[in-house]
Design a protein around this motif. Structure first.
Motif, PDB file in Angstrom:
ATOM      1  N   ILE A  15       0.106  13.914 -10.146  1.00  0.00           N
ATOM      2  CA  ILE A  15       1.045  12.927 -10.693  1.00  0.00           C
ATOM      3  C   ILE A  15       2.033  12.493  -9.615  1.00  0.00           C
ATOM      4  CG2 ILE A  15       2.930  12.589 -12.351  1.00  0.00           C
ATOM      5  CD1 ILE A  15       1.304  14.462 -14.266  1.00  0.00           C
ATOM      6  N   ALA A  16       2.584  13.455  -8.877  1.00  0.00           N
ATOM      7  CA  ALA A  16       3.518  13.127  -7.789  1.00  0.00           C
ATOM      8  C   ALA A  16       2.811  12.315  -6.708  1.00  0.00           C
ATOM      9  CB  ALA A  16       4.113  14.404  -7.198  1.00  0.00           C
ATOM     10  N   GLY A  17       1.600  12.703  -6.381  1.00  0.00           N
ATOM     11  CA  GLY A  17       0.826  11.960  -5.389  1.00  0.00           C
ATOM     12  C   GLY A  17       0.507  10.551  -5.847  1.00  0.00           C
ATOM     13  N   MET A  18       0.218  10.385  -7.132  1.00  0.00           N
ATOM     14  CA  MET A  18      -0.062   9.055  -7.674  1.00  0.00           C
ATOM     15  C   MET A  18       1.174   8.162  -7.592  1.00  0.00           C
ATOM     16  SD  MET A  18      -3.166   8.473  -8.487  1.00  0.00           S
ATOM     17  CE  MET A  18      -2.917   6.992  -9.457  1.00  0.00           C
ATOM     18  N   GLU A  19       2.345   8.733  -7.816  1.00  0.00           N
ATOM     19  CA  GLU A  19       3.569   7.937  -7.699  1.00  0.00           C
ATOM     20  C   GLU A  19       3.736   7.438  -6.263  1.00  0.00           C
ATOM     21  OE1 GLU A  19       7.294   6.062  -8.605  1.00  0.00           O
ATOM     22  OE2 GLU A  19       5.496   6.533  -9.744  1.00  0.00           O
ATOM     23  N   ALA A  83      -7.737  14.627 -14.258  1.00  0.00           N
ATOM     24  CA  ALA A  83      -6.817  14.756 -15.395  1.00  0.00           C
ATOM     25  C   ALA A  83      -5.411  14.303 -14.998  1.00  0.00           C
ATOM     26  CB  ALA A  83      -6.797  16.195 -15.895  1.00  0.00           C
ATOM     27  N   GLY A  84      -4.971  14.640 -13.786  1.00  0.00           N
ATOM     28  CA  GLY A  84      -3.651  14.214 -13.306  1.00  0.00           C
ATOM     29  C   GLY A  84      -3.558  12.702 -13.181  1.00  0.00           C
ATOM     30  N   ILE A  85      -4.624  12.076 -12.672  1.00  0.00           N
ATOM     31  CA  ILE A  85      -4.645  10.613 -12.586  1.00  0.00           C
ATOM     32  C   ILE A  85      -4.569  10.018 -13.984  1.00  0.00           C
ATOM     33  CG2 ILE A  85      -6.040   8.601 -11.938  1.00  0.00           C
ATOM     34  CD1 ILE A  85      -7.154  10.331  -9.615  1.00  0.00           C
TER      35      ILE A  85
END
Length: 147
Positions: A15-19, A83-85
């Motif tokens: 999630i942090a990486g996607m941001e 799942a995080g994406i």
């Protein structure tokens, strides 16, 4: 128990990486060579709920589904990245499409953080052109938007 902690950590890091990745993609690709698609997001919708910019969300959804599918039997790290994406996609839909742009019935809040996110995004949309533009993130903004 340890595997639950690791898998949860993978989801949170994703999630942090996607941001961070979304910020960079938004700034350098969407407001760069992919502007011809993203510009529909900076225009008023006239006839449809769909905008060409939604293709980007469909692409991330496809990546998420593919990662979860290739690892659904082993539940290895790829499944949890997918799942995080996917979780980031849900957050994006709630924050961006529902809360900020009211693509569904809008809701009110007095939460300082949520008001900050909306204010920063409205600043981003002040420009209807590719440039100038600022504030490319979804969940993280500069402190100046807190009032």
């Amino acid at each position: 128990m340890m595997q639950i902690v690791i898998n949860t950590g993978i989801i949170l890091l994703t999630i942090a990486g996607m941001e961070a990745l979304s910020w960079a993609i938004h700034k350098y690709l969407f407001h760069g060579p992919l502007w011809f698609i993203h510009k529909t997001h900076h225009q008023h919708r006239k006839t449809s709920w769909f905008e060409w910019n939604d293709l980007f969300s469909l692409g991330f959804a496809a990546l998420s589904i593919w990662l979860m599918w290739v690892a659904h039997k082993t539940l290895d790290y790829r499944f949890w990245i997918g799942a995080g994406i996917s979780v980031y996609g849900v957050i994006y839909f709630i924050f961006h499409d529902w809360y900020i742009h009211s693509r569904m019935r809008p809701f009110r809040t007095y939460n300082r953080y949520l008001l900050n996110i909306r204010r920063a995004h409205k600043i981003h949309h002040k420009s209807t052109g590719r440039l100038p533009s600022e504030e490319f993130g979804l969940l993280v903004t500069r402190k100046q938007y807190f009032k």
